[in-house]
Design an enzyme around this catalytic site. Sequence first.
Site, PDB file in Angstrom:
ATOM      1  CD  GLU A 217      -2.881  -1.173   2.476  1.00 57.04           C
ATOM      2  OE1 GLU A 217      -2.912  -0.347   3.213  1.00 57.04           O
ATOM      3  OE2 GLU A 217      -3.502  -2.369   2.365  1.00 57.04           O
TER       4      GLU A 217
ATOM      5  CG  ASN B 117      -0.829  -7.146  -1.289  1.00 55.48           C
ATOM      6  OD1 ASN B 117      -1.332  -7.542  -2.318  1.00 55.48           O
ATOM      7  ND2 ASN B 117      -1.121  -7.012  -0.171  1.00 55.48           N
TER       8      ASN B 117
ATOM      9  CG  HIS C  61     -10.037  -5.628   0.516  1.00 56.38           C
ATOM     10  ND1 HIS C  61     -10.159  -6.482   1.601  1.00 56.38           N
ATOM     11  CD2 HIS C  61      -8.757  -5.277   0.944  1.00 56.38           C
ATOM     12  CE1 HIS C  61      -9.189  -7.197   2.108  1.00 56.38           C
ATOM     13  NE2 HIS C  61      -8.163  -6.246   1.724  1.00 56.38           N
TER      14      HIS C  61
ATOM     15  CD  GLU D 122      -4.876  -7.623   1.680  1.00 58.10           C
ATOM     16  OE1 GLU D 122      -5.520  -7.033   2.256  1.00 58.10           O
ATOM     17  OE2 GLU D 122      -3.751  -7.222   1.733  1.00 58.10           O
TER      18      GLU D 122
ATOM     19  CG  ASP E 145     -12.824  -8.869   1.963  1.00 62.19           C
ATOM     20  OD1 ASP E 145     -12.792  -7.933   0.887  1.00 62.19           O
ATOM     21  OD2 ASP E 145     -12.468  -8.496   3.008  1.00 62.19           O
TER      22      ASP E 145
HETATM   23  O1  G2I Z   1      -7.422  -3.606   6.288  1.00 59.63           O
HETATM   24  C1  G2I Z   1      -7.682  -4.888   5.625  1.00 59.63           C
HETATM   25  C2  G2I Z   1      -6.531  -5.373   5.057  1.00 59.63           C
HETATM   26  C3  G2I Z   1      -5.880  -4.409   3.912  1.00 59.63           C
HETATM   27  N1  G2I Z   1      -4.844  -4.750   3.351  1.00 59.63           N
HETATM   28  C4  G2I Z   1      -3.582  -5.144   4.335  1.00 59.63           C
HETATM   29  C5  G2I Z   1      -3.872  -5.946   5.299  1.00 59.63           C
HETATM   30  O2  G2I Z   1      -3.136  -6.227   6.253  1.00 59.63           O
HETATM   31  C6  G2I Z   1      -5.447  -5.330   6.003  1.00 59.63           C
HETATM   32  O3  G2I Z   1      -5.575  -6.510   7.099  1.00 59.63           O
HETATM   33  C7  G2I Z   1      -6.259  -5.892   8.243  1.00 59.63           C
HETATM   34  C8  G2I Z   1      -6.607  -7.026   9.346  1.00 59.63           C
HETATM   35  O4  G2I Z   1      -7.457  -7.990   8.740  1.00 59.63           O
HETATM   36  C9  G2I Z   1      -6.967  -6.561  10.636  1.00 59.63           C
HETATM   37  O5  G2I Z   1      -7.350  -7.714  11.491  1.00 59.63           O
HETATM   38  O6  G2I Z   1      -5.310  -5.092   8.850  1.00 59.63           O
HETATM   39  C10 G2I Z   1      -5.749  -4.290  10.080  1.00 59.63           C
HETATM   40  C11 G2I Z   1      -5.076  -3.304  10.453  1.00 59.63           C
HETATM   41  O7  G2I Z   1      -4.638  -2.334   9.735  1.00 59.63           O
HETATM   42  C12 G2I Z   1      -6.124  -5.384  11.108  1.00 59.63           C
HETATM   43  O8  G2I Z   1      -6.772  -4.875  12.331  1.00 59.63           O
HETATM   44  C13 G2I Z   1      -6.053  -4.808  13.314  1.00 59.63           C
HETATM   45  C14 G2I Z   1      -6.919  -4.241  14.208  1.00 59.63           C
HETATM   46  O9  G2I Z   1      -7.318  -2.671  13.836  1.00 59.63           O
HETATM   47  C15 G2I Z   1      -6.098  -3.932  15.570  1.00 59.63           C
HETATM   48  O10 G2I Z   1      -6.821  -3.363  16.600  1.00 59.63           O
HETATM   49  C16 G2I Z   1      -5.489  -5.199  16.096  1.00 59.63           C
HETATM   50  O11 G2I Z   1      -4.588  -4.942  17.127  1.00 59.63           O
HETATM   51  O12 G2I Z   1      -5.629  -6.179  13.532  1.00 59.63           O
HETATM   52  C17 G2I Z   1      -4.514  -5.789  15.016  1.00 59.63           C
HETATM   53  C18 G2I Z   1      -4.301  -7.160  15.458  1.00 59.63           C
HETATM   54  O13 G2I Z   1      -5.117  -8.140  15.752  1.00 59.63           O
END
Ligand code: G2I
Length: 379
Positions: free
Chosen positions: A173, A214, A250, A278, A280
């Site tokens: 990103e 990515n 997404h 990714e 969805d």
């Molecule tokens: O935002 C969706 C995805 C976009 N592209 C990059 C991916 O890495 C990203 O994944 C998401 C995860 O699915 C989430 O689970 O990335 C987020 C963070 O930007 C993740 O969320 C975070 C929560 O916001 C936090 O509060 C938490 O501490 O996950 C963290 C770890 O569990």
Amino acid sequence: MISSTSVPRSRRRRARRPLRAAVATVATAGLAVTGIVMFSTTATAQADTLGAAAEQSGRYFGTATEAGYWGDSQYTSILDSEFSSLVAENGMKWDATEPNPGEFNFDGGDQLVERAQANGQAVRGHTLVWHAQQPGWTAGLYGDDLRNAMINHITETAGHFAGQISSWDVVNEAFEEDGSRRQSNLQIEMGDTWIEEAFVAADAADPDAKLCYNDYNLDGINAKSDGVYAMVEDFLARGVPIDCVGIQSHLSTESDLSTYQANLQRFSDLGVDVHITELDVGGSGTAQADVYRTVTEACVAVERCAGITTWGFTDAYSWRGDETPLPWDANYQKKEAYTAILDALNAAAGSNTGQGSEPATAAYEQTARRESPLVAQLA
Ligand code: G2I
């Protein structure tokens, strides 16, 4: 132009062939030989899992997951049987793996690799460098201090998992919607060269993994994907080691996918693999299934589309759960979306893929790598 017939980066390992899918193929072939399969003269298999269905055209079908979900046996039975590739939803990111400078914790990633290997699944790495989910301590770093921290992080992390990762999202990103570079701390502190420096460091640490850039909103030919395309073209021309582009995808039922396949195709034609990384789709029912079908059909139609990963698989565990974006509902029932994906994968059985192709930057080993001051610094 870089020739794909020049000396290959011979240390590179080809993507692991998922065990279960290979067994299923053999079993099906056996039935056909003995004449039990009478209904088809083309011997086209109708696999009944996403991983096995994708394998028929040399592709993988994967999901994001995390050890925190594995206490639920309904979850793990699907995780272990349906998918031929896993990626850590959060466990391999910078904040998780290097909470303090030089202090590494690979537990989450190691658990994921162990589970994947036990089930004959490949592992994608996500992600070495990103403006988000950096550990707090990088906020206090400027200029070369941030550069050295980034290089060290890549070296240690990609080095730790070396040999176990099919493809790494090296940089995540880094572009704005208008195709310019995102003005993150990475861009501001290190300038334009930071992305190629990250790829050079990743290549040195794990020469066997394919190396991807990515991003999201690369779902067609648009200003952002034009910007990424120009970067990849430039990297290939200068011998910077890049092998693939991750199209996050997404999506929703409102997404305009009119140039989705054409965009995959242009990157493929440029000389890199593409991965749907990714996927969805917010929505429900037939409209949602249609989007999943369109994306799957686009991937299998493009030779260098190596595979598809959904960002989770059940609405019970999704970063956008209220949009019910995944192929299984929150009670683990398969949705229409699941059938649409499976049918599209089965329909492509026997078509070719670029997943096993030699890296686009094969010439890099011979030329730029030897001469690069960056590589000299790292050696
Ligand atoms: O935002 C969706 C995805 C976009 N592209 C990059 C991916 O890495 C990203 O994944 C998401 C995860 O699915 C989430 O689970 O990335 C987020 C963070 O930007 C993740 O969320 C975070 C929560 O916001 C936090 O509060 C938490 O501490 O996950 C963290 C770890 O569990």
